[in-house]
Motif scaffolding. Structure first.
Motif, PDB file in Angstrom:
ATOM      1  N   GLU A 194       0.827  -1.205   0.000  1.00  0.00           N
ATOM      2  CA  GLU A 194       0.000   0.000   0.000  1.00  0.00           C
ATOM      3  C   GLU A 194       0.863   1.257   0.000  1.00  0.00           C
ATOM      4  OE1 GLU A 194      -4.176  -1.350   2.062  1.00  0.00           O
ATOM      5  OE2 GLU A 194      -2.514  -0.809   3.389  1.00  0.00           O
ATOM      6  N   ARG A 195       1.998   1.221   0.674  1.00  0.00           N
ATOM      7  CA  ARG A 195       2.907   2.368   0.650  1.00  0.00           C
ATOM      8  C   ARG A 195       3.496   2.582  -0.731  1.00  0.00           C
ATOM      9  NH1 ARG A 195       4.339   0.181   5.778  1.00  0.00           N
ATOM     10  NH2 ARG A 195       6.135  -0.863   4.870  1.00  0.00           N
ATOM     11  N   MET A 196       3.514   1.541  -1.559  1.00  0.00           N
ATOM     12  CA  MET A 196       4.044   1.650  -2.916  1.00  0.00           C
ATOM     13  C   MET A 196       2.955   1.968  -3.935  1.00  0.00           C
ATOM     14  SD  MET A 196       6.896  -1.387  -3.041  1.00  0.00           S
ATOM     15  CE  MET A 196       5.986  -2.670  -2.183  1.00  0.00           C
ATOM     16  N   GLY A 197       1.725   2.223  -3.478  1.00  0.00           N
ATOM     17  CA  GLY A 197       0.670   2.633  -4.388  1.00  0.00           C
ATOM     18  C   GLY A 197      -0.330   1.555  -4.763  1.00  0.00           C
ATOM     19  N   TRP A 198      -0.165   0.351  -4.257  1.00  0.00           N
ATOM     20  CA  TRP A 198      -1.116  -0.723  -4.546  1.00  0.00           C
ATOM     21  C   TRP A 198      -2.337  -0.579  -3.656  1.00  0.00           C
ATOM     22  CZ3 TRP A 198      -0.326  -4.460  -8.305  1.00  0.00           C
ATOM     23  CH2 TRP A 198       0.941  -4.483  -8.880  1.00  0.00           C
ATOM     24  N   THR A 199      -3.486  -1.042  -4.147  1.00  0.00           N
ATOM     25  CA  THR A 199      -4.711  -1.024  -3.355  1.00  0.00           C
ATOM     26  C   THR A 199      -5.298  -2.429  -3.314  1.00  0.00           C
ATOM     27  OG1 THR A 199      -6.017  -0.417  -5.303  1.00  0.00           O
ATOM     28  CG2 THR A 199      -5.291   1.373  -3.865  1.00  0.00           C
ATOM     29  N   VAL A 200      -6.001  -2.727  -2.236  1.00  0.00           N
ATOM     30  CA  VAL A 200      -6.615  -4.041  -2.056  1.00  0.00           C
ATOM     31  C   VAL A 200      -7.863  -4.132  -2.923  1.00  0.00           C
ATOM     32  CG1 VAL A 200      -7.721  -5.576  -0.394  1.00  0.00           C
ATOM     33  CG2 VAL A 200      -5.712  -4.241   0.283  1.00  0.00           C
ATOM     34  N   VAL A 201      -7.967  -5.206  -3.713  1.00  0.00           N
ATOM     35  CA  VAL A 201      -9.129  -5.413  -4.572  1.00  0.00           C
ATOM     36  C   VAL A 201     -10.254  -6.060  -3.777  1.00  0.00           C
ATOM     37  CG1 VAL A 201     -10.003  -6.617  -6.610  1.00  0.00           C
ATOM     38  CG2 VAL A 201      -7.741  -5.596  -6.649  1.00  0.00           C
ATOM     39  N   ASP A 202      -9.958  -7.134  -3.106  1.00  0.00           N
ATOM     40  CA  ASP A 202     -10.948  -7.801  -2.266  1.00  0.00           C
ATOM     41  C   ASP A 202     -10.236  -8.224  -1.000  1.00  0.00           C
ATOM     42  OD1 ASP A 202      -9.334  -9.790  -3.261  1.00  0.00           O
ATOM     43  OD2 ASP A 202     -10.955 -11.102  -3.870  1.00  0.00           O
ATOM     44  N   SER A 203     -10.903  -8.051   0.097  1.00  0.00           N
ATOM     45  CA  SER A 203     -10.249  -8.421   1.350  1.00  0.00           C
ATOM     46  C   SER A 203     -11.145  -9.369   2.114  1.00  0.00           C
ATOM     47  CB  SER A 203      -9.901  -7.190   2.173  1.00  0.00           C
ATOM     48  OG  SER A 203     -10.967  -6.750   2.940  1.00  0.00           O
ATOM     49  N   ASP A 204     -10.916 -10.652   1.903  1.00  0.00           N
ATOM     50  CA  ASP A 204     -11.617 -11.669   2.670  1.00  0.00           C
ATOM     51  C   ASP A 204     -10.919 -11.882   4.003  1.00  0.00           C
ATOM     52  OD1 ASP A 204     -13.399 -11.998   0.632  1.00  0.00           O
ATOM     53  OD2 ASP A 204     -12.336 -13.683  -0.258  1.00  0.00           O
ATOM     54  N   ALA A 205      -9.684 -11.408   4.081  1.00  0.00           N
ATOM     55  CA  ALA A 205      -8.915 -11.574   5.312  1.00  0.00           C
ATOM     56  C   ALA A 205      -9.452 -10.641   6.385  1.00  0.00           C
ATOM     57  CB  ALA A 205      -7.451 -11.265   5.047  1.00  0.00           C
TER      58      ALA A 205
END
Length: 58
Positions: free
Chosen positions: A27-38
């Protein structure tokens, strides 16, 4: 457990799977979570720092 993530600089459909422990770094590198079942991960607070005495600083 893995989490699927996407980046705004990539075309749709080019998602990656990362270990849930690595999500914060991605997330710090710019990625975002698509689905979070966790389950949401809680980060423990850092230990408080202590003041150093004048003798320790010299």
């Amino acid at each position: 457990m893995t989490v699927r993530m996407q980046h705004s600089g990539l075309p749709d459909g080019q998602d990656i799977n990362v270990a849930d422990i690595s999500v914060a770094a991605y997330e710090r590198m710019g990625w975002t979570v698509v689905d979070s079942d966790a389950a949401p991960k809680t980060i423990p607070a850092a230990a408080p720092s202590r003041r150093r005495t004048a003798e320790e600083n010299s």
